[in-house]
Design an enzyme around this catalytic site. Structure first.
Site, PDB file in Angstrom:
ATOM      1  N   SER A   1     -10.039   1.827   2.762  1.00 51.13           N
ATOM      2  CA  SER A   1      -9.127   2.904   1.918  1.00 51.13           C
ATOM      3  C   SER A   1      -8.181   2.022   1.132  1.00 51.13           C
ATOM      4  O   SER A   1      -7.275   2.215   0.180  1.00 51.13           O
ATOM      5  CB  SER A   1      -8.163   3.473   3.013  1.00 51.13           C
ATOM      6  OG  SER A   1      -7.370   3.196   3.886  1.00 51.13           O
TER       7      SER A   1
ATOM      8  N   SER B   1     -10.426  -0.425   6.900  1.00 46.32           N
ATOM      9  CA  SER B   1      -9.700  -0.197   5.430  1.00 46.32           C
ATOM     10  C   SER B   1      -8.886  -1.412   5.061  1.00 46.32           C
ATOM     11  O   SER B   1      -8.656  -1.297   3.981  1.00 46.32           O
ATOM     12  CB  SER B   1      -8.803   1.080   5.637  1.00 46.32           C
ATOM     13  OG  SER B   1      -9.272   2.210   5.732  1.00 46.32           O
TER      14      SER B   1
ATOM     15  N   LYS C   1       0.826  -1.226  -0.049  1.00 45.07           N
ATOM     16  CA  LYS C   1      -0.036   0.139  -0.062  1.00 45.07           C
ATOM     17  C   LYS C   1       0.765   1.206  -0.084  1.00 45.07           C
ATOM     18  O   LYS C   1       1.953   1.253   0.753  1.00 45.07           O
ATOM     19  CB  LYS C   1      -0.768  -0.008   1.224  1.00 45.07           C
ATOM     20  CG  LYS C   1      -1.925   1.093   1.221  1.00 45.07           C
ATOM     21  CD  LYS C   1      -2.968   0.827   2.610  1.00 45.07           C
ATOM     22  CE  LYS C   1      -3.864   1.785   2.501  1.00 45.07           C
ATOM     23  NZ  LYS C   1      -4.731   1.641   3.733  1.00 45.07           N
TER      24      LYS C   1
END
Lengths: 492, 95
Positions: free
Chosen positions: A156, A180, A78
């Site tokens: 997210s 998330s 990420k």
């Protein structure tokens, strides 16, 4: 025949160890898949050179024997994780051009274990969002579709979820502040673990809300989650909130055996207007755990309803403080100044230009709830409510409950754009996941079925602090019985 | 008490985010929607509840007070939008 990139971590590990395949072949299959998947916009900074170098080193290590389980496994990272010399901008314009001079503890650990990074993955800006639509790179598209409608992969960690679901990598790192990891995992038919607060070091992960943030694995199976979680976990002197307790061999203790254990079903998670498919999924999850020999009990977590409002005080408050560092002085974007602009103008213009709307909104809400005259009414009140939410869980665990079963999300993946203009509607996505962060508990989302439109749905299991091992057993019991093997039909 | 345009301007300034005058009414109405949502917290009786300070009971570690790194000024400055002669450069602060 599917390519090597469609393997799970455990399958690839077994084949790498006997020399049936090489990390280089596996890595090249993933890099090729990334190139073909531009339409998903999941990978925002591919790192093929680094991947080749790491794969070569992994192959040498594998040839020498005794390589750890993650050795030679291609993973996506990420964009929130600082990776040395590789763009790390939390999907924000304010960190444009930022290349860290250091490596986050999680990526260091993964690399020490021999993992291969194929690229940085898309996300909501500063992890603030539930749809990966607030990214400066543009939104990620879910590999799953409903007819011709493009759907969100959730957020997210939407880039991580889409990349794993579309076989662009074998596993990915995510971070979870209010859901998330678990919500995007549920939206894309993969497994995602939010570990106990303190299990995984936060050092080098760009901070959103420090008392809630935790990194975790996003994988194609529960076994893979166990393997990757172990590689990511452990005490780190550089994160004073990381726990100095031993990390179990999560794969070694994974049995899927839950006979005689007690699972709580919280009545407050039965929401009005919940789609029938979610209700049915929850019911089938209960049957699966009963079939596995667990006992179900009805429980009450009375403060569930106020968890989201508490979260939307605590998280923005911490974010407003954490994001104060983006001032155009030390890194990232700085506004072009007009003649006579002073340093305050520099701050205000830099932050106005660099932050997206949702980040600005949350920084300002956080500023407001911390400001003189409102601190007690909002921030302190929310911290007290948070203490009550945690106590709800402690009470049921004290009564003998070993884990709690809930739906992971209140719906399947929704169309891109659908909730973008209504922040509060977007926030409601996290209604089932956010309590876990507020209480610091481990949670896992495991794919368990499809809705009438053929979209994946996930179940969430919540465990006791530090009992990720037991939690993975519950998840495996579900995985074994759900028989979820569906994959998105390739359109990209 | 709803947030008006002046409150929104004040909060934006406290947060050091420039907001154009014509955008303030929309911002105030967004704040009101979010704060309205947060208002639900008032329903909870929190008398005699201690505010949470740490989600897991932990005693922060102590370490020896010694220098553990340093001498990397170049790396520290490497990402700066403006750096000269080993310093970050900003507009004039003191007249």
């Amino acid at each position: 025949m599917d390519g090597l990139n469609s393997l799970s971590i455990s399958e690839a590990r077994d084949r790498l160890r006997v020399g049936e395949i090489t990390s280089m072949e596996l890595t090249q299959a993933c890099l090729a898949a990334v190139e073909e998947a531009a339409a998903l916009n999941a990978v925002v900074h591919p790192t093929p050179d680094l991947a080749h170098e790491q794969a070569k080193a992994a192959d040498a290590r594998l040839a020498a024997g005794q390589a750890p389980a993650m050795c030679g496994i291609p993973v996506g990272i990420k964009d929130l994780f600082c990776t040395e010399g590789v763009p790390s901008q939390a999907a924000s314009g304010i960190l444009a051009g930022f290349k860290p001079a250091y490596e986050s503890t999680v990526t260091s650990r993964l690399f020490e274990a021999g993992a291969v990074m194929t690229g940085k993955l898309n996300m909501d800006e500063f992890a603030m969002g539930s749809s990966t639509e607030t990214s400066v790179y543009g939104n990620t598209v879910n590999p799953w579709k409903s007819g011709d409608t493009e759907l969100t992969p959730g957020g997210s960690s939407g880039g991580s979820a889409a990349a794993v679901a579309a076989d662009l990598c074998l596993g990915a790192t995510g971070t979870d502040t209010g859901g998330s990891i678990r919500q995007p995992a549920a939206f894309t038919g993969i497994t995602g673990v939010k570990p106990t607060y303190g299990r995984v070091s936060r050092w080098g992960i760009i901070a959103f809300a420090s008392s809630l943030d935790q990194a975790g694995p996003m994988t194609k199976s529960v076994r893979d989650a166990a393997i990757m979680l172990e590689a990511m976990s452990g005490h780190d002197p550089k994160d004073s909130t990381s726990a100095d307790i031993p990390v179990p061999n999560f794969e070694g203790i994974l049995t899927g055996e839950v006979r005689g254990k007690t699972v709580g079903i919280p009545k407050e998670y039965r929401m009005e207007g919940m789609p029938e498919a979610i209700d049915e999924l929850w019911a089938s999850g209960r049957s699966m755990l009963e079939d596995a020999g667990a006992t179900l009990v009805d429980i009450s977590l009375p403060h569930t309803k106020v968890a989201l409002p508490a979260y939307y005080v605590v998280a923005p408050a911490e974010a407003s403080s954490n994001l104060a560092r983006y001032d155009g002085v030390r890194y990232g974007h700085r506004a072009t100044l007009a003649q006579g602009d002073d340093i305050t103008a520099m701050y205000e213009r830099t932050r106005a230009e660099g932050f997206g709307d949702e980040v600005k909104r949350r920084v300002m809400i956080g500023t407001y709830v911390l400001s003189a005259g409102f601190y007690d009414a909002y921030y302190n009140h929310a911290r007290k409510v948070r203490a009550l939410i945690k106590k709800d869980f402690e009470d049921v665990f004290a009564e003998g409950v070993d884990a709690i079963l809930t739906p992971a999300t209140p719906s399947a993946a929704f169309p891109l754009g659908q909730k973008f203009d209504d922040p509060v509607q977007m926030y409601l996505n996290d209604v089932f996941t956010v309590t876990v962060n507020l209480a610091g508990l481990p949670g896992i989302s495991v794919p368990a079925g499809l809705d009438p439109d053929g979209l994946p749905l996930g179940l969430q299991l919540i465990g006791k602090p530090w009992e990720e091992g037991e939690l993975l057993d519950f998840a495996l019991a579900i995985e074994d019985r759900a028989g979820f093997v569906a994959k998105p039909k390739r359109w990209w | 008490m709803p947030i008006d345009r002046d409150d929104a301007r004040r909060v934006a300034h406290l947060a050091r985010i420039r907001v154009d005058e014509e955008d303030l009414p929309a911002l105030a109405s967004e704040f009101n929607a979010i704060l309205g949502f947060i208002e639900q917290l008032r329903e909870v009786d929190v008398r005699d509840v201690e505010p949470m300070t740490s989600v897991t009971p932990m005693r922060l570690k102590r370490r020896e007070d010694r220098i553990a790194g340093g001498g990397i000024a170049e790396k520290v400055l490497a990402n700066a939008p403006d750096a000269r002669e080993g310093y970050f450069v900003v507009p004039k602060v003191v007249e």
